[in-house]
Design a protein around this motif. Structure first.
Motif, PDB file in Angstrom:
ATOM      1  N   VAL A 123     -15.992 -83.221  27.331  1.00 32.79           N
ATOM      2  CA  VAL A 123     -15.334 -82.019  27.848  1.00 32.79           C
ATOM      3  C   VAL A 123     -15.774 -81.800  29.298  1.00 32.79           C
ATOM      4  N   PRO A 124     -14.987 -81.058  30.081  1.00 31.33           N
ATOM      5  CA  PRO A 124     -15.347 -80.829  31.482  1.00 31.33           C
ATOM      6  C   PRO A 124     -16.705 -80.149  31.620  1.00 31.33           C
ATOM      7  N   ALA A 125     -17.388 -80.440  32.695  1.00 33.47           N
ATOM      8  CA  ALA A 125     -18.733 -79.907  32.909  1.00 33.47           C
ATOM      9  C   ALA A 125     -18.752 -78.389  33.004  1.00 33.47           C
ATOM     10  N   SER A 126     -17.650 -77.803  33.408  1.00 31.93           N
ATOM     11  CA  SER A 126     -17.591 -76.347  33.565  1.00 31.93           C
ATOM     12  C   SER A 126     -17.206 -75.621  32.279  1.00 31.93           C
ATOM     13  N   SER A 127     -17.118 -76.315  31.161  1.00 28.68           N
ATOM     14  CA  SER A 127     -16.636 -75.727  29.913  1.00 28.68           C
ATOM     15  C   SER A 127     -17.591 -74.670  29.364  1.00 28.68           C
ATOM     16  N   GLU A 128     -17.005 -73.709  28.667  1.00 29.21           N
ATOM     17  CA  GLU A 128     -17.788 -72.772  27.865  1.00 29.21           C
ATOM     18  C   GLU A 128     -18.041 -73.409  26.504  1.00 29.21           C
ATOM     19  N   VAL A 129     -19.267 -73.273  25.987  1.00 26.68           N
ATOM     20  CA  VAL A 129     -19.635 -73.862  24.694  1.00 26.68           C
ATOM     21  C   VAL A 129     -20.198 -72.774  23.798  1.00 26.68           C
ATOM     22  N   MET A 130     -19.730 -72.738  22.555  1.00 23.07           N
ATOM     23  CA  MET A 130     -20.244 -71.843  21.536  1.00 23.07           C
ATOM     24  C   MET A 130     -20.748 -72.683  20.358  1.00 23.07           C
ATOM     25  N   ILE A 131     -21.709 -72.167  19.620  1.00 19.92           N
ATOM     26  CA  ILE A 131     -22.155 -72.823  18.395  1.00 19.92           C
ATOM     27  C   ILE A 131     -22.061 -71.831  17.241  1.00 19.92           C
ATOM     28  N   ASP A 132     -21.870 -72.365  16.032  1.00 21.55           N
ATOM     29  CA  ASP A 132     -21.704 -71.537  14.837  1.00 21.55           C
ATOM     30  C   ASP A 132     -22.578 -72.118  13.738  1.00 21.55           C
ATOM     31  N   ALA A 133     -23.601 -71.355  13.349  1.00 18.80           N
ATOM     32  CA  ALA A 133     -24.539 -71.830  12.324  1.00 18.80           C
ATOM     33  C   ALA A 133     -24.151 -71.403  10.923  1.00 18.80           C
ATOM     34  N   ASN A 134     -23.149 -70.528  10.786  1.00 21.79           N
ATOM     35  CA  ASN A 134     -22.706 -70.075   9.464  1.00 21.79           C
ATOM     36  C   ASN A 134     -23.876 -69.644   8.582  1.00 21.79           C
ATOM     37  N   GLU A 135     -24.753 -68.820   9.176  1.00 22.64           N
ATOM     38  CA  GLU A 135     -25.898 -68.226   8.473  1.00 22.64           C
ATOM     39  C   GLU A 135     -26.916 -69.268   8.007  1.00 22.64           C
ATOM     40  N   GLY A 136     -26.951 -70.409   8.691  1.00 20.60           N
ATOM     41  CA  GLY A 136     -27.827 -71.489   8.257  1.00 20.60           C
ATOM     42  C   GLY A 136     -29.297 -71.295   8.566  1.00 20.60           C
ATOM     43  N   TRP A 137     -29.675 -70.304   9.386  1.00 22.60           N
ATOM     44  CA  TRP A 137     -31.043 -70.144   9.837  1.00 22.60           C
ATOM     45  C   TRP A 137     -31.603 -68.782   9.433  1.00 22.60           C
ATOM     46  N   SER A 138     -32.921 -68.677   9.454  1.00 18.96           N
ATOM     47  CA  SER A 138     -33.582 -67.373   9.393  1.00 18.96           C
ATOM     48  C   SER A 138     -33.701 -66.833  10.813  1.00 18.96           C
ATOM     49  N   SER A 139     -34.095 -65.584  10.959  1.00 19.93           N
ATOM     50  CA  SER A 139     -34.117 -64.985  12.293  1.00 19.93           C
ATOM     51  C   SER A 139     -35.137 -65.669  13.206  1.00 19.93           C
ATOM     52  N   LYS A 140     -36.358 -65.927  12.718  1.00 20.98           N
ATOM     53  CA  LYS A 140     -37.362 -66.581  13.560  1.00 20.98           C
ATOM     54  C   LYS A 140     -36.977 -68.035  13.834  1.00 20.98           C
ATOM     55  N   GLU A 141     -36.439 -68.697  12.820  1.00 16.32           N
ATOM     56  CA  GLU A 141     -35.985 -70.071  12.999  1.00 16.32           C
ATOM     57  C   GLU A 141     -34.891 -70.125  14.063  1.00 16.32           C
ATOM     58  N   ALA A 142     -33.954 -69.179  14.014  1.00 17.56           N
ATOM     59  CA  ALA A 142     -32.884 -69.145  15.011  1.00 17.56           C
ATOM     60  C   ALA A 142     -33.444 -68.989  16.415  1.00 17.56           C
ATOM     61  N   LEU A 143     -34.420 -68.099  16.560  1.00 14.86           N
ATOM     62  CA  LEU A 143     -35.020 -67.876  17.874  1.00 14.86           C
ATOM     63  C   LEU A 143     -35.646 -69.161  18.402  1.00 14.86           C
ATOM     64  N   MET A 144     -36.394 -69.856  17.564  1.00 14.67           N
ATOM     65  CA  MET A 144     -37.058 -71.081  17.988  1.00 14.67           C
ATOM     66  C   MET A 144     -36.042 -72.175  18.339  1.00 14.67           C
ATOM     67  N   LYS A 145     -35.002 -72.325  17.521  1.00 11.88           N
ATOM     68  CA  LYS A 145     -34.029 -73.385  17.753  1.00 11.88           C
ATOM     69  C   LYS A 145     -33.172 -73.096  18.975  1.00 11.88           C
ATOM     70  N   LEU A 146     -32.844 -71.853  19.208  1.00 13.47           N
ATOM     71  CA  LEU A 146     -32.076 -71.514  20.402  1.00 13.47           C
ATOM     72  C   LEU A 146     -32.868 -71.816  21.675  1.00 13.47           C
ATOM     73  N   GLU A 147     -34.161 -71.602  21.634  1.00 11.28           N
ATOM     74  CA  GLU A 147     -34.989 -71.947  22.799  1.00 11.28           C
ATOM     75  C   GLU A 147     -35.012 -73.459  23.030  1.00 11.28           C
ATOM     76  N   VAL A 148     -35.069 -74.237  21.953  1.00 12.91           N
ATOM     77  CA  VAL A 148     -35.026 -75.695  22.101  1.00 12.91           C
ATOM     78  C   VAL A 148     -33.679 -76.130  22.682  1.00 12.91           C
ATOM     79  N   ILE A 149     -32.600 -75.522  22.201  1.00 11.72           N
ATOM     80  CA  ILE A 149     -31.269 -75.846  22.718  1.00 11.72           C
ATOM     81  C   ILE A 149     -31.197 -75.562  24.213  1.00 11.72           C
ATOM     82  N   ARG A 150     -31.750 -74.433  24.622  1.00 15.40           N
ATOM     83  CA  ARG A 150     -31.723 -74.104  26.051  1.00 15.40           C
ATOM     84  C   ARG A 150     -32.548 -75.099  26.861  1.00 15.40           C
ATOM     85  N   ARG A 151     -33.729 -75.445  26.368  1.00 16.77           N
ATOM     86  CA  ARG A 151     -34.583 -76.379  27.110  1.00 16.77           C
ATOM     87  C   ARG A 151     -33.950 -77.765  27.198  1.00 16.77           C
ATOM     88  N   ALA A 152     -33.079 -78.081  26.231  1.00 19.45           N
ATOM     89  CA  ALA A 152     -32.389 -79.374  26.260  1.00 19.45           C
ATOM     90  C   ALA A 152     -31.226 -79.375  27.254  1.00 19.45           C
TER      91      ALA A 152
END
Length: 380
Positions: free
Chosen positions: A185-214
């Motif tokens: 997809v183009p570099a300027s694209s907007e990206v969304m993710i959908d976990a469909n309730e797959g995470w706990s709240s603390k788990e979500a926080l940790m994984k979102l930080e990893v996604i950002r660092r990546a």
């Protein structure tokens, strides 16, 4: 123009690809068209849909509708019913035996708009006729190759925003899919993710930080944790300042109100129940909370999207339903356009009624090949 009759046409067919997320998968479609017919011959159309188990035979659907729903419709005017509010009490607070709720609201609003000769979005108060659409893959069970082919196709036909499914047991797979998306997809694209309730709240926080660092910027994360965990959702809203929380998809009207009151989401996710969407959409606007239209059958949600003041996005997921109607909703260059035809603008195709109606329940192995999907072609 009072409601004089109803028709139900049952459809059952193979899907052209497996759809699903971290919690569910489906490779067949189970749908019934509900048509409410006025004494002047106008028709209001809605669709009954089940995802996990087939609808019963058409005769049984008709029997249940005639018993549980029809007495409240017969000889009534659609425009007099669409805003009716009942206060549920005791045993009166219950769902119908089959999922008629959304189909009924859509069919009534279609008929009501036709009664006054207006497009549905105009009757709902629109000031525009288009809304941005994002490409949603329902892609969790696709191979990497088919996943990339789907989103490359979406980018090629003008989409500039893309939502993928995450929440895999192996988090490296989620990161891998985000990287694969970047390649097509183009570099300027907007990206969304959908976990469909797959995470706990603390788990979500940790994984979102990893996604950002990546190196992945996200417009929003959808349903990261359990729908009723308002405290956890509120915590994520404040802790993850670089993206937005999109939630509310799985909640009924009351649950969405409680979510808003708990300040548990940045964006409220709604679907296809016209009356419910407008009511909660008005409340969200009053509270300054944007709304997004998730998947709605045959993109009927475009009417609510252009009528509500805080809607920027409509979901489109390349589901193969267009052949059921004569003229589908137009989606072009990343925008969905609300039809200017009276009602919601969708009319059941007589060819589909002739060729694809399945009055009796068929075993999955008797469904044959999926109908051709003109909006999508994936490598098999």
């Amino acid at each position: 123009m009072s409601i004089a009759a109803f028709r139900i046409t049952r459809f059952q067919f193979a899907r052209d690809r497996i759809i699903g997320d971290s919690q569910v998968r489906a490779d067949d479609a189970n749908v019934a068209a509900l048509e409410l017919v006025s004494d002047s011959g106008q028709v209001g159309l809605g669709f009954i849909q089940t995802l996990f188990s087939p609808l019963p035979d058409q005769a049984e659907i008709e029997r249940v509708f005639a018993t549980e729903v029809w007495p409240g419709l017969e000889r009534q005017r659609a425009i007099a019913l669409v805003h009716r509010v009942n206060r549920p009490r005791g045993g009166n607070q219950r769902a119908t035996s089959l999922p008629f709720h959304e189909a009924l609201q859509v069919a009534l609003w279609d008929l009501a708009a036709k009664e006054v000769g207006l497009p549905l979005h105009t009757l709902l108060g629109s000031r525009r006729n288009r809304v941005k659409a994002y490409a949603s893959g329902l892609d969790f069970h696709l191979s990497d190759d088919d996943y990339q082919a789907l989103f490359a196709h979406a980018a090629a036909i003008g989409y500039r925003a893309f939502k993928i499914k995450v929440g895999h047991a192996d988090f490296e797979r989620d990161l891998h899919r985000l990287a694969l998306l970047k390649q097509v997809v183009p570099a300027s694209s907007e990206v969304m993710i959908d976990a469909n309730e797959g995470w706990s709240s603390k788990e979500a926080l940790m994984k979102l930080e990893v996604i950002r660092r990546a190196g992945h910027d996200l417009l929003w994360v959808e349903d990261p944790i359990l729908r009723h965990d308002y405290e956890g959702l509120r915590m994520l809203r404040h802790a993850v300042s670089w993206t937005q929380i999109n939630s509310g998809e799985y909640l009924d009207l009351q649950g969405k109100r409680l979510l808003l009151e708990a300040h548990g989401t940045d964006i409220l996710n709604v679907h296809g129940q016209v009356s419910d969407v407008m009511r909660i959409g008005w409340l969200a606007a009053d509270m300054g909370i944007p709304v997004s239209l998730g998947n709605t059958f045959l993109e009927i949600g475009v009417h609510m999207a252009v009528a509500l003041p805080e809607v920027e996005w409509l979901e489109y997921s390349f589901q193969n339903f267009d052949y059921l109607v004569d003229e589908p909703i137009e989606i072009r260059d990343g925008y969905a356009y609300a039809p200017e035809r009276p009602g919601h603008g969708l009319v059941l195709s007589e060819a589909a009624r002739r060729d694809w109606a399945r009055p009796q329940l068929l075993p999955r192995d008797q469904l044959g090949e999926a109908p051709a999907n003109p909006r999508l072609s994936l490598t098999k």
